[in-house]
Motif scaffolding. Structure first.
Motif, PDB file in Angstrom:
ATOM      1  N   PRO A 182       5.525   2.602  -0.666  1.00 28.06           N
ATOM      2  CA  PRO A 182       4.056   2.631  -0.540  1.00 28.06           C
ATOM      3  C   PRO A 182       3.633   3.491   0.649  1.00 28.06           C
ATOM      4  O   PRO A 182       3.126   2.989   1.653  1.00 28.06           O
ATOM      5  CB  PRO A 182       3.709   1.152  -0.336  1.00 28.06           C
ATOM      6  N   LEU A 183       3.823   4.794   0.523  1.00 28.39           N
ATOM      7  CA  LEU A 183       3.646   5.693   1.659  1.00 28.39           C
ATOM      8  C   LEU A 183       2.219   5.663   2.204  1.00 28.39           C
ATOM      9  O   LEU A 183       2.015   5.654   3.421  1.00 28.39           O
ATOM     10  CB  LEU A 183       4.033   7.122   1.254  1.00 28.39           C
ATOM     11  N   GLU A 184       1.236   5.651   1.325  1.00 30.28           N
ATOM     12  CA  GLU A 184      -0.149   5.661   1.795  1.00 30.28           C
ATOM     13  C   GLU A 184      -0.450   4.438   2.643  1.00 30.28           C
ATOM     14  O   GLU A 184      -1.052   4.534   3.722  1.00 30.28           O
ATOM     15  CB  GLU A 184      -1.113   5.732   0.615  1.00 30.28           C
ATOM     16  N   GLN A 185      -0.023   3.254   2.179  1.00 31.41           N
ATOM     17  CA  GLN A 185      -0.294   2.034   2.927  1.00 31.41           C
ATOM     18  C   GLN A 185       0.436   2.031   4.262  1.00 31.41           C
ATOM     19  O   GLN A 185      -0.111   1.609   5.291  1.00 31.41           O
ATOM     20  CB  GLN A 185       0.124   0.812   2.102  1.00 31.41           C
TER      21      GLN A 185
ATOM     22  N   THR B 176      -0.839   5.102  -2.949  1.00 31.32           N
ATOM     23  CA  THR B 176       0.132   6.067  -3.458  1.00 31.32           C
ATOM     24  C   THR B 176       1.554   5.584  -3.205  1.00 31.32           C
ATOM     25  O   THR B 176       1.933   5.273  -2.073  1.00 31.32           O
ATOM     26  CB  THR B 176      -0.071   7.433  -2.793  1.00 31.32           C
ATOM     27  N   LEU B 177       2.354   5.556  -4.280  1.00 30.64           N
ATOM     28  CA  LEU B 177       3.774   5.225  -4.191  1.00 30.64           C
ATOM     29  C   LEU B 177       4.592   6.489  -4.416  1.00 30.64           C
ATOM     30  O   LEU B 177       4.205   7.353  -5.211  1.00 30.64           O
ATOM     31  CB  LEU B 177       4.166   4.184  -5.244  1.00 30.64           C
TER      32      LEU B 177
ATOM     33  N   THR C 172      -1.690   4.110  -7.493  1.00 25.23           N
ATOM     34  CA  THR C 172      -1.960   2.767  -7.981  1.00 25.23           C
ATOM     35  C   THR C 172      -3.226   2.225  -7.327  1.00 25.23           C
ATOM     36  O   THR C 172      -3.527   2.544  -6.181  1.00 25.23           O
ATOM     37  CB  THR C 172      -0.788   1.816  -7.666  1.00 25.23           C
ATOM     38  N   PRO C 173      -3.988   1.379  -8.042  1.00 24.80           N
ATOM     39  CA  PRO C 173      -5.222   0.837  -7.457  1.00 24.80           C
ATOM     40  C   PRO C 173      -4.969  -0.195  -6.368  1.00 24.80           C
ATOM     41  O   PRO C 173      -5.802  -0.358  -5.468  1.00 24.80           O
ATOM     42  CB  PRO C 173      -5.924   0.207  -8.668  1.00 24.80           C
TER      43      PRO C 173
END
Length: 258
Positions: A178-181, A165-166, A160-161
């Motif tokens: 929201p693993l990336e965040q 990445t979810l 997602t922008p």
């Protein structure tokens, strides 16, 4: 300046560099003479690209071989120390973190066991964070030298922008995590280091096509058996693989057990 197909000179140059690096990465060491037919580039283009890559420290000489009556041909290879990357595998029983050089030689490894297949989000993020710190400390490599962090996870991955990445993992109880965040907030890595998060079956399928049983094949299916069943289809139409996960589908409520 753009050509008829919309590609600029910069695009063409980047594409030539990419194809030369790919061939050296997967098939090297190779000589300049061998790179021509392997890449489809002219000898002049190969010479120019190789000179740039050597000047940038991405490619180095790796000895020589005899030629047919002429001077020995200098072999070229990807320079191992020109870049480093971290790979993370979130598996059923453990989280494994590895640090690699640009030729995928493993330099350090860390593992964190998962107690009874527990996938609490905070615990997984902590395992990844601590593992990254451990392999960097063991190798003495600064985080600013990382080209990226690749992570294979169970479940469906959505890019997602806004939130990055979810991960949707029904079998592990993750719903749009929201693993990336979370990793960016928890790991002390520069913002310039990208995260590449994808389904574990898909990452394994691509790895098999590059280095394993599928190397040299046009198409392959890689199947994983565990607490669930996953698969990856790699074909010319799906170059980087299409991951599939099989599971139980309720057809009749309170029907016969599977």
């Amino acid at each position: 300046m753009a050509g008829r197909n919309g590609r600029t000179v910069r695009d063409l140059r980047r594409g030539n560099r990419t194809v030369v690096l790919q061939r050296l990465y997967f098939d090297g060491p190779l000589s300049r003479f061998e790179l021509g037919p392997a890449t489809g580039l002219s000898s002049g283009s190969v010479s120019n690209v190789v000179a740039e890559l050597i000047a940038d420290g991405l490619v180095e000489e790796a000895g020589s071989v005899d030629s047919d009556g002429g001077r020995p041909r200098i072999l070229l290879r990807v320079a191992p120390g020109s870049g480093h990357m971290i790979g993370v595998d979130v598996g059923e029983t453990r989280v494994r973190i590895g640090l690699f050089d640009l030729t995928l030689t493993e330099l350090a490894r860390a593992e964190r066991p998962l107690a009874q297949q527990r996938y609490e989000v905070e615990g997984i993020v902590r395992h990844v964070r601590d593992g990254i710190a451990e392999v960097l400390a063991a190798s003495g490599i600064g985080p600013e030298r990382l080209l990226g962090v690749g992570i294979g996870v169970p479940g469906i991955v959505e890019h997602t922008p806004r939130l990055g990445t979810l991960v949707h993992g029904q079998t592990i109880g993750w719903d749009a995590v929201p693993l990336e965040q979370l990793l960016r907030d928890g790991c002390e890595l520069p913002d310039t280091v990208p995260y590449f998060i994808d389904n574990g079956a898909r990452t394994l399928g691509q790895a098999e096509m590059w280095f394993g049983g599928g190397h040299g094949a046009r198409s392959a299916v890689v199947v994983l058996f565990g607490s669930g069943v996953g698969a990856c289809l790699v074909a010319p139409e799906a170059e980087h693989g299409r991951a599939v996960e099989w599971g139980h589908l309720t057809v009749r409520v309170r029907g016969r057990r599977c």
